[in-house]
Design a protein around this motif. Structure first.
Motif, mmCIF file in Angstrom:
data_model
loop_
_atom_site.group_PDB
_atom_site.id
_atom_site.type_symbol
_atom_site.label_atom_id
_atom_site.label_comp_id
_atom_site.label_asym_id
_atom_site.label_seq_id
_atom_site.Cartn_x
_atom_site.Cartn_y
_atom_site.Cartn_z
ATOM 1 N N ARG A 62 0.814 -1.218 0.000
ATOM 2 C CA ARG A 62 0.000 0.000 0.000
ATOM 3 C C ARG A 62 0.850 1.273 0.000
ATOM 4 O O ARG A 62 0.551 2.225 -0.736
ATOM 5 C CB ARG A 62 -0.933 0.011 1.205
ATOM 6 N N THR A 63 1.918 1.316 0.802
ATOM 7 C CA THR A 63 2.726 2.528 0.880
ATOM 8 C C THR A 63 3.369 2.842 -0.462
ATOM 9 O O THR A 63 3.341 3.989 -0.935
ATOM 10 C CB THR A 63 3.805 2.393 1.961
ATOM 11 N N TYR A 65 2.351 1.804 -3.393
ATOM 12 C CA TYR A 65 1.266 2.187 -4.304
ATOM 13 C C TYR A 65 0.929 3.670 -4.140
ATOM 14 O O TYR A 65 0.784 4.391 -5.140
ATOM 15 C CB TYR A 65 0.024 1.340 -4.050
ATOM 16 N N GLU A 66 0.808 4.137 -2.909
ATOM 17 C CA GLU A 66 0.441 5.529 -2.684
ATOM 18 C C GLU A 66 1.529 6.483 -3.168
ATOM 19 O O GLU A 66 1.230 7.550 -3.716
ATOM 20 C CB GLU A 66 0.138 5.756 -1.201
ATOM 21 N N VAL A 90 -2.522 -4.559 -5.473
ATOM 22 C CA VAL A 90 -2.128 -3.851 -4.259
ATOM 23 C C VAL A 90 -2.481 -4.665 -3.024
ATOM 24 O O VAL A 90 -3.616 -5.133 -2.869
ATOM 25 C CB VAL A 90 -2.822 -2.471 -4.189
ATOM 26 N N SER A 92 -2.978 -4.622 1.030
ATOM 27 C CA SER A 92 -3.279 -3.686 2.108
ATOM 28 C C SER A 92 -4.070 -4.396 3.188
ATOM 29 O O SER A 92 -4.900 -5.265 2.904
ATOM 30 C CB SER A 92 -4.088 -2.494 1.582
ATOM 31 N N PRO A 96 -8.122 0.668 1.084
ATOM 32 C CA PRO A 96 -7.857 2.023 0.602
ATOM 33 C C PRO A 96 -8.552 2.292 -0.726
ATOM 34 O O PRO A 96 -8.864 1.373 -1.490
ATOM 35 C CB PRO A 96 -6.335 2.019 0.418
ATOM 36 N N LEU A 98 -8.455 3.126 -4.372
ATOM 37 C CA LEU A 98 -7.432 2.901 -5.396
ATOM 38 C C LEU A 98 -7.821 3.665 -6.650
ATOM 39 O O LEU A 98 -8.502 3.145 -7.534
ATOM 40 C CB LEU A 98 -7.285 1.394 -5.680
ATOM 41 N N LEU A 105 -7.273 -4.323 -5.667
ATOM 42 C CA LEU A 105 -6.939 -4.713 -4.303
ATOM 43 C C LEU A 105 -6.871 -6.234 -4.223
ATOM 44 O O LEU A 105 -7.798 -6.929 -4.647
ATOM 45 C CB LEU A 105 -7.998 -4.196 -3.331
ATOM 46 N N SER A 130 7.962 -1.750 -1.493
ATOM 47 C CA SER A 130 7.060 -2.714 -0.849
ATOM 48 C C SER A 130 7.775 -3.626 0.138
ATOM 49 O O SER A 130 7.618 -4.846 0.126
ATOM 50 C CB SER A 130 6.337 -3.553 -1.921
#
Length: 202
Positions: A62-63, A65-66, A90, A92, A96, A98, A105, A130
């Motif tokens: 997730r981090t 991806y963001e 992703v 997580s 979140p 997306l 996800l 990641s």
């Protein structure tokens, strides 16, 4: 069958956290973000361009991806077209939003999900950054190749490529080169369990 390939920047002491800038990932009180920037040169660009020419899909925590989704959708530099065209799977612990195009996800057990992706037809699956996700993928034996760029510095505590609980493994060197700034560009493939021995003593 699809291969899963990890592409990562690490320091000599194995840290892969926040190579691109301060604030990129300061979790755990990490204060050395941006450690890769002073060593960047054309040789690294060429190495990156080679394996990001596509096609590929992405498997991201997730981090990461963001971080990517805050920059690449509006970018025009080399690599943007391929990253935006890729499907982004992703991982997580939450749900979140997306918003980046073609982001999916991963539901349920992430290791099983990625193992299923590898059984499908399609382009190479690439993992960038990641660090937390890799601590699931590596012990599960899901990584087919590691592209490791090792930078000549140590930063102390931080997220590592091979974290606590790493399963012992051997690797085969596929290729190795060095840049003018001292960064090594190395590709490894898993080679089974490690073997040990002893040097004869006179």
């Amino acid at each position: 069958m699809r291969e899963l390939v990890v592409s990562t920047f690490v320091t000599l002491d194995g840290v892969m956290q926040a190579p691109g800038g301060p604030g990129e990932d300061d979790s755990g009180g990490f204060t050395k973000g941006g450690w890769a920037v002073p060593f960047w040169d054309d040789a690294i660009d060429a190495f990156m361009d080679e394996f990001m020419a596509g096609p590929f899909d992405l498997v991201l925590g997730r981090t990461t991806y963001e971080i990517f989704s805050s920059y690449w959708p509006s970018a025009t530099e080399p690599g943007a077209e391929q990253l935006n065209a890729a499907t982004k799977y992703v991982a997580s612990r939450g749900r979140p939003a997306l918003g980046w195009q073609k982001a999916v996800l991963m539901e349920g057990d992430v290791g099983e999900y990625v193992a299923g992706l590898k059984q499908e037809d399609g382009p190479e699956l690439q993992v960038h950054g990641s660090a937390d996700l890799l601590q699931t993928l590596i012990p599960a034996g899901l990584v087919d190749r590691f592209r490791v760029l090792t930078f000549p510095l140590v930063v102390g505590p931080g997220k590592r490529l091979f974290g606590p609980g790493t399963v012992p493994a051997a690797f085969r060197l596929v290729s190795n080169a060095a840049t003018g700034t001292g960064v090594t560009l190395t590709v490894y493939e898993p080679a089974g369990d490690p073997t040990t021995g002893s040097f004869p003593l006179e």
